[in-house]
Design a protein around this motif. Structure first.
Motif, mmCIF file in Angstrom:
data_model
loop_
_atom_site.group_PDB
_atom_site.id
_atom_site.type_symbol
_atom_site.label_atom_id
_atom_site.label_comp_id
_atom_site.label_asym_id
_atom_site.label_seq_id
_atom_site.Cartn_x
_atom_site.Cartn_y
_atom_site.Cartn_z
ATOM 1 N N LYS A 389 0.830 -1.204 0.000
ATOM 2 C CA LYS A 389 0.000 0.000 0.000
ATOM 3 C C LYS A 389 0.868 1.259 0.000
ATOM 4 C CE LYS A 389 -3.843 2.168 2.481
ATOM 5 N NZ LYS A 389 -4.763 2.071 3.645
ATOM 6 N N LYS A 390 1.938 1.223 0.794
ATOM 7 C CA LYS A 390 2.835 2.380 0.864
ATOM 8 C C LYS A 390 3.623 2.547 -0.432
ATOM 9 C CE LYS A 390 6.628 4.304 3.611
ATOM 10 N NZ LYS A 390 7.501 4.100 4.804
ATOM 11 N N SER A 391 4.143 1.447 -0.971
ATOM 12 C CA SER A 391 4.968 1.545 -2.172
ATOM 13 C C SER A 391 4.130 1.894 -3.396
ATOM 14 C CB SER A 391 5.738 0.239 -2.397
ATOM 15 O OG SER A 391 4.871 -0.848 -2.564
ATOM 16 N N LEU A 392 2.873 1.420 -3.449
ATOM 17 C CA LEU A 392 2.021 1.739 -4.592
ATOM 18 C C LEU A 392 1.805 3.249 -4.729
ATOM 19 C CD1 LEU A 392 -0.798 -0.967 -4.700
ATOM 20 C CD2 LEU A 392 0.886 -0.454 -6.456
ATOM 21 N N LYS A 393 1.668 3.923 -3.614
ATOM 22 C CA LYS A 393 1.501 5.378 -3.647
ATOM 23 C C LYS A 393 2.722 6.037 -4.277
ATOM 24 C CE LYS A 393 0.729 9.384 -0.665
ATOM 25 N NZ LYS A 393 0.566 9.854 0.744
ATOM 26 N N ILE A 394 3.896 5.543 -3.919
ATOM 27 C CA ILE A 394 5.142 6.110 -4.460
ATOM 28 C C ILE A 394 5.270 5.787 -5.942
ATOM 29 C CG2 ILE A 394 7.668 6.025 -4.324
ATOM 30 C CD1 ILE A 394 7.327 5.458 -1.318
ATOM 31 N N TYR A 395 4.954 4.542 -6.323
ATOM 32 C CA TYR A 395 5.071 4.166 -7.730
ATOM 33 C C TYR A 395 4.091 4.945 -8.599
ATOM 34 C CZ TYR A 395 8.083 0.273 -6.355
ATOM 35 O OH TYR A 395 9.109 -0.476 -5.865
ATOM 36 N N LYS A 396 2.909 5.216 -8.076
ATOM 37 C CA LYS A 396 1.942 6.017 -8.840
ATOM 38 C C LYS A 396 2.477 7.433 -9.055
ATOM 39 C CE LYS A 396 -2.915 7.446 -8.980
ATOM 40 N NZ LYS A 396 -2.618 8.860 -9.302
ATOM 41 N N GLU A 397 3.108 8.004 -8.022
ATOM 42 C CA GLU A 397 3.709 9.333 -8.164
ATOM 43 C C GLU A 397 4.809 9.320 -9.218
ATOM 44 O OE1 GLU A 397 5.026 10.158 -4.239
ATOM 45 O OE2 GLU A 397 3.038 10.740 -3.484
ATOM 46 N N ARG A 398 5.595 8.253 -9.240
ATOM 47 C CA ARG A 398 6.676 8.155 -10.234
ATOM 48 C C ARG A 398 6.105 7.967 -11.629
ATOM 49 N NH1 ARG A 398 11.255 4.403 -7.077
ATOM 50 N NH2 ARG A 398 11.550 5.859 -5.337
ATOM 51 N N PHE A 467 9.941 2.729 -14.725
ATOM 52 C CA PHE A 467 10.036 3.897 -13.856
ATOM 53 C C PHE A 467 10.132 3.515 -12.378
ATOM 54 C CE2 PHE A 467 5.542 3.005 -14.619
ATOM 55 C CZ PHE A 467 5.037 2.897 -13.340
ATOM 56 N N GLY A 468 9.951 2.246 -12.056
ATOM 57 C CA GLY A 468 9.859 1.860 -10.648
ATOM 58 C C GLY A 468 11.143 1.988 -9.878
ATOM 59 N N ASN A 469 12.297 1.779 -10.514
ATOM 60 C CA ASN A 469 13.561 1.725 -9.773
ATOM 61 C C ASN A 469 14.205 3.080 -9.562
ATOM 62 O OD1 ASN A 469 14.141 1.784 -12.640
ATOM 63 N ND2 ASN A 469 16.271 1.369 -12.118
ATOM 64 N N LEU A 470 13.608 4.172 -10.088
ATOM 65 C CA LEU A 470 14.207 5.503 -9.995
ATOM 66 C C LEU A 470 13.257 6.470 -9.289
ATOM 67 C CD1 LEU A 470 15.585 5.801 -13.649
ATOM 68 C CD2 LEU A 470 16.836 5.056 -11.612
ATOM 69 N N ASP A 471 13.830 7.352 -8.465
ATOM 70 C CA ASP A 471 12.991 8.377 -7.844
ATOM 71 C C ASP A 471 12.783 9.522 -8.829
ATOM 72 O OD1 ASP A 471 15.251 10.065 -7.768
ATOM 73 O OD2 ASP A 471 15.770 9.451 -5.735
ATOM 74 N N SER A 472 12.017 10.519 -8.426
ATOM 75 C CA SER A 472 11.626 11.583 -9.358
ATOM 76 C C SER A 472 12.826 12.341 -9.915
ATOM 77 C CB SER A 472 10.679 12.561 -8.651
ATOM 78 O OG SER A 472 9.479 11.923 -8.297
ATOM 79 N N LYS A 473 13.804 12.621 -9.067
ATOM 80 C CA LYS A 473 15.000 13.337 -9.526
ATOM 81 C C LYS A 473 15.767 12.495 -10.533
ATOM 82 C CE LYS A 473 19.234 15.547 -7.862
ATOM 83 N NZ LYS A 473 20.063 15.850 -6.649
#
Length: 490
Positions: A389-398, A467-473
């Motif tokens: 649940k926590k990681s899905l939120k981050i992956y959606k943002e990415r 896109f999953g393995n990289l953060d926004s920057k």
């Protein structure tokens, strides 16, 4: 370095007590041969004279004399209060009397070699690495994983399980997995329908070993998962492709093919087709099942990205609608975790599962009972649900971040649509582009585009871009480099 007593000195120091050569010289000569053959490496510590004398059943003074002889010739260095060590500066005279690389480089017999199974994965030391859609292990809850795994090892009841492993997998993990599959995917099956494997690739390998024989026809999408194709072809199966579009594989084309030739297996990834990310429509799922029942082919449903959904609830697997035993469901558990905590599994009718267990018992009899026990506890405690649940939120943002950049900066180069799930975009080029040249250009700027992501033929020029393995920057910087390289190719 290993302890001197761990080295099998008696196996390479042979003493001939009937020889005219003094025993201490025989010992010294055997040491020289061992050093020349790299049995004893530079700076290796030799055993004490008393210990070696006992091992060789000879007097300690004989060993002292042998060491003195080796030191005199420069093969060993004797350090006061420390012992004897193989010299870092070996003598050159007589050094090559024995080939230092004497182990053979080629067999003396014929065996079949396969270029088909050459490793397709590339690696490199680059500042930025794009891939085909893998999770970011930095998001893994290491504290939870280490706590559960540690407690699993320490628990007294589990220690008794370490000396014996049921090749069908941990029953506890299987029980938890069945609950998980029922609640998350609508698969209401029993333990006799589930086989635990190490990975999706191992699952496909076992299925292929059982179902395929030379010249059987396997149908895949015109673009498909390369590892699966390699596994099928390893069994000498004939690969036939059918078109794919925004609704997944073309079942009308499949129906036409079924009338022309017998088909043994159809491989699909209906949730998010690899590499295009398209979802197989409800109408085509029904048609695919009907074709399987009519023509008697097996459907292998690879559900590699089921856990990653952003916009709405995913469609249930085709296997949930199967009433005639036509579907073999393949997936993985824990994909959002670090690789060591992931496992594969197969869901299939009981009679096929009986045969699969035979094959698993040959290629992976030991399994990993501790890891499976830990995964079971992660399901029961709800750790998997909280982490996902926590990681899905981050992956959606990415996903949204990457989609915004692609729309703003790449619209002149690419057609793209944000995926509803998974960890990758499918990008198609609007005009002819040499993807190998693009990859080489990116590499020169520190951006790695593996060839397994690139799809190019007379009909398609596309990239599956994760896109999953990289953060926004990191995504912004990587895409800026990619844009620069694309502009320079024009």
């Amino acid at each position: 370095m290993p302890s001197p007593v761990d080295v099998p000195y008696r196996s390479f120091i042979k003493i001939d007590r009937t020889s005219n050569i003094p025993i201490y010289l025989q010992i010294a000569n055997e040491f020289i041969k061992a050093i020349q053959r790299n049995i004893l490496l530079v700076n290796s510590k030799l055993p004490g004279t008393r210990v070696l004398g006992q091992l060789l059943c000879t007097h300690r003074n004989t060993v002292v004399a042998a060491y003195d002889e080796l030191a005199a010739q420069g093969w060993v260095v004797i350090q006061p209060n420390r012992g004897a060590f193989v010299s870092a500066s070996l003598p050159t005279t007589g050094r090559n009397t024995v080939d230092r690389h004497s182990y053979p480089t080629h067999t003396g017999f014929y065996f079949q070699q396969s270029s088909l199974l050459d490793n397709p994965y590339e690696h490199g030391n680059y500042q930025y690495i794009l891939n085909d859609g893998t999770p970011d292990i930095r998001l893994t809850q290491i504290d939870d994983l280490s706590r559960i795994y540690s407690s699993t090892i320490k628990r007294r009841g589990n220690r008794r399980k370490m000396d014996y492993y049921n090749q069908e997998g941990s029953e506890y993990f299987k029980e938890q997995l069945l609950v998980y599959l029922h609640l998350s995917r609508g698969l209401y099956v029993s333990g006799t329908n589930v086989l635990i494997t190490r990975s999706t690739e191992m699952s496909l390998f076992i299925i292929s070993e059982i179902l395929l024989k030379p010249n059987d026809t396997v149908v895949v999408g015109a673009l498909s998962y390369f590892s699966a194709n390699m596994i099928f072809q390893k069994n000498a199966a004939r690969i036939r492709t059918i078109p794919i579009d925004s609704e997944g594989i073309d079942t009308d084309a499949l129906a036409l093919l079924c009338e022309q030739i017998p088909i043994r297996m159809v491989y699909v990834s209906p949730q998010h087709h690899y590499p295009t990310t398209a979802t197989l429509s409800e109408k085509r799922r029904i048609a695919l099942l009907a074709l399987a029942e009519k023509h008697g082919f097996a459907i292998v449903e690879d559900d590699q990205d089921y856990d990653f959904h952003y916009n709405k609830q995913p469609m249930l697997p085709i296997a949930t609608a199967d009433r005639k035993g036509m579907v073999i469901y393949v997936s993985s558990f824990g994909k959002s975790l670090v690789p060591g905590f992931r496992t594969g599994f197969i869901v299939a009718p009981e009679n096929l599962m009986f045969e699969m267990r035979k094959h698993l018992g040959i290629i992976d009899r030991q399994g990993d009972v501790l890891m499976e026990q830990a995964l079971g506890e992660m399901i029961e405690e709800g750790v998997i649900h909280r982490h996902l649940k926590k990681s899905l939120k981050i992956y959606k943002e990415r996903r949204d971040h990457m989609g915004g950049i692609l729309q703003a900066e790449f619209s002149s180069h690419l057609y793209t649509k944000a995926p509803t799930g998974g960890l990758a975009f499918w990008l198609q080029f609007k005009r002819p582009t040499n993807l190998l040249r693009l990859s080489k250009s990116c590499a020169q700027k520190g951006l790695f585009l593996p060839k397994t992501m690139l799809y190019q033929n007379k009909d398609v020029t596309g990239i599956r871009l994760g896109f999953g393995n990289l953060d926004s920057k990191e995504l912004s910087q990587s895409l800026a480099l990619l844009k620069s390289c694309l502009d320079n190719l024009d």
